[in-house]
Design a protein around this motif. Structure first.
Motif, mmCIF file in Angstrom:
data_model
loop_
_atom_site.group_PDB
_atom_site.id
_atom_site.type_symbol
_atom_site.label_atom_id
_atom_site.label_comp_id
_atom_site.label_asym_id
_atom_site.label_seq_id
_atom_site.Cartn_x
_atom_site.Cartn_y
_atom_site.Cartn_z
ATOM 1 N N ALA A 1 -13.430 7.180 -3.581
ATOM 2 C CA ALA A 1 -12.195 7.505 -2.868
ATOM 3 C C ALA A 1 -11.208 6.353 -2.888
ATOM 4 O O ALA A 1 -10.000 6.562 -2.764
ATOM 5 N N VAL A 2 -11.706 5.132 -3.076
ATOM 6 C CA VAL A 2 -10.824 3.969 -3.139
ATOM 7 C C VAL A 2 -9.888 4.091 -4.345
ATOM 8 O O VAL A 2 -8.740 3.658 -4.297
ATOM 9 N N PRO B 1 -3.285 8.546 -3.191
ATOM 10 C CA PRO B 1 -2.178 7.592 -3.091
ATOM 11 C C PRO B 1 -2.668 6.197 -2.719
ATOM 12 O O PRO B 1 -3.659 6.037 -2.026
ATOM 13 N N ARG B 2 -1.940 5.198 -3.201
ATOM 14 C CA ARG B 2 -2.259 3.789 -2.900
ATOM 15 C C ARG B 2 -1.295 3.299 -1.823
ATOM 16 O O ARG B 2 -0.389 2.524 -2.082
ATOM 17 N N ASP B 3 -1.514 3.792 -0.607
ATOM 18 C CA ASP B 3 -0.566 3.476 0.453
ATOM 19 C C ASP B 3 -1.296 3.099 1.741
ATOM 20 O O ASP B 3 -2.528 3.040 1.780
ATOM 21 N N HIS B 4 -0.506 2.848 2.788
ATOM 22 C CA HIS B 4 -1.072 2.460 4.085
ATOM 23 C C HIS B 4 -1.987 3.543 4.656
ATOM 24 O O HIS B 4 -2.988 3.238 5.302
ATOM 25 N N THR B 5 -1.656 4.801 4.412
ATOM 26 C CA THR B 5 -2.468 5.902 4.929
ATOM 27 C C THR B 5 -3.864 5.865 4.333
ATOM 28 O O THR B 5 -4.861 6.003 5.044
ATOM 29 N N THR B 6 -3.954 5.649 3.031
ATOM 30 C CA THR B 6 -5.262 5.569 2.371
ATOM 31 C C THR B 6 -6.030 4.343 2.857
ATOM 32 O O THR B 6 -7.231 4.439 3.174
ATOM 33 N N LEU B 7 -5.358 3.201 2.928
ATOM 34 C CA LEU B 7 -6.022 1.987 3.399
ATOM 35 C C LEU B 7 -6.500 2.166 4.843
ATOM 36 O O LEU B 7 -7.619 1.776 5.186
ATOM 37 N N THR C 1 -11.558 -7.778 -5.035
ATOM 38 C CA THR C 1 -11.380 -7.246 -6.390
ATOM 39 C C THR C 1 -11.126 -5.747 -6.359
ATOM 40 O O THR C 1 -10.196 -5.257 -7.016
ATOM 41 N N THR C 2 -11.927 -5.016 -5.607
ATOM 42 C CA THR C 2 -11.751 -3.566 -5.513
ATOM 43 C C THR C 2 -10.386 -3.231 -4.936
ATOM 44 O O THR C 2 -9.689 -2.335 -5.430
ATOM 45 N N HIS C 3 -10.003 -3.942 -3.903
ATOM 46 C CA HIS C 3 -8.723 -3.701 -3.252
ATOM 47 C C HIS C 3 -7.564 -3.925 -4.226
ATOM 48 O O HIS C 3 -6.677 -3.072 -4.362
ATOM 49 N N ILE C 4 -7.564 -5.048 -4.898
ATOM 50 C CA ILE C 4 -6.480 -5.378 -5.830
ATOM 51 C C ILE C 4 -6.484 -4.415 -7.014
ATOM 52 O O ILE C 4 -5.437 -3.885 -7.401
ATOM 53 N N ASP C 5 -7.665 -4.157 -7.589
ATOM 54 C CA ASP C 5 -7.763 -3.251 -8.740
ATOM 55 C C ASP C 5 -7.327 -1.828 -8.395
ATOM 56 O O ASP C 5 -6.828 -1.102 -9.246
ATOM 57 N N GLY D 1 -4.995 -0.996 -6.338
ATOM 58 C CA GLY D 1 -3.560 -0.912 -6.096
ATOM 59 C C GLY D 1 -3.195 -0.619 -4.653
ATOM 60 O O GLY D 1 -2.045 -0.277 -4.351
ATOM 61 N N LEU D 2 -4.147 -0.761 -3.738
ATOM 62 C CA LEU D 2 -3.835 -0.572 -2.325
ATOM 63 C C LEU D 2 -2.905 -1.671 -1.844
ATOM 64 O O LEU D 2 -2.878 -2.760 -2.423
ATOM 65 N N PRO D 3 -2.137 -1.420 -0.784
ATOM 66 C CA PRO D 3 -1.207 -2.444 -0.303
ATOM 67 C C PRO D 3 -1.944 -3.670 0.237
ATOM 68 O O PRO D 3 -3.034 -3.566 0.789
ATOM 69 N N GLY D 4 -1.329 -4.822 0.044
ATOM 70 C CA GLY D 4 -1.904 -6.064 0.540
ATOM 71 C C GLY D 4 -2.414 -6.941 -0.584
ATOM 72 O O GLY D 4 -2.471 -6.529 -1.746
#
Length: 186
Positions: free
Chosen positions: A74-75, A79-85, A136-140, A142-145
């Motif tokens: 699911a990561v 969408p790669r946005d605040h809602t997903t994060l 790494t997962t977060h950056i790869d 494309g999630l915010p931050g």
């Protein structure tokens, strides 16, 4: 040493419960045997000594806290946005607090690590690797931050989880706090 994987897992799960309930001083082979409802002496057939038991308990806690494949998938979807994060951070808090004995046992292991260099090294390596993998997962994905966002979320959510497990009435409804934390950090 015995090699029945199901029995070893049952003993480790019992050890997690004993560690969470009684603390590190209460974690004995006899206590594990009693909690696992096995004959006295069984745990000593599976673990060479208390350090071995503590080390394997640490591995088992992380095994049980690791998100399942659908959560990890699911990561990378949607969408790669605040809602997903925000949804992912809520899932994290819910998953960890659903296994309270695991998190409390991990806290006991951390305290014990201040007195046992081998355990400190193991936990330091494991936790740093987890944080790096999360970055790494977060950056790869494309999630915010950025990497600092991930580290700050890790630190803040760990303390929130500690509060939920030890003093749940301090923050009886953490949902809005998780949402606001993501909004402010990312």
């Amino acid at each position: 040493m015995r090699h029945n994987p199901a029995r070893r897992t049952a003993l480790l799960d019992a050890a997690i419960d004993v560690l969470a309930r009684d603390g590190a001083r209460g974690l004995t082979f006899r206590a594990v045997d009693t909690h696992a409802a096995v004959p006295t002496g069984t745990a000593s057939n599976y673990f060479t000594n208390r350090d071995d038991l503590l080390t394997q308990v640490a591995h088992r806690v992380y095994e049980r806290l690791t998100p399942d494949a659908p959560t990890m998938a699911a990561v990378h979807h949607g969408p790669r946005d605040h809602t997903t994060l925000t949804r992912l951070m809520h899932e994290l808090v819910d998953r960890v607090t659903a296994f309270p004995s695991g998190h409390l046992a991990l806290l006991e292991l951390r305290l014990e690590a201040t007195r046992r260099p081998h355990l400190r090294e193991l936990l330091t390596t494991r936790i740093r690797a987890d944080v790096d993998a999360n970055i790494t997962t977060h950056i790869d994905s494309g999630l915010p931050g950025d990497p600092t966002t991930v580290e700050l979320l890790y630190l803040a959510l760990n303390w929130l989880i500690l509060e939920r497990l030890t003093l749940p009435d301090v923050f009886p409804d953490p949902h809005h706090l998780v949402t606001e934390l993501v909004r402010r950090l990312a």
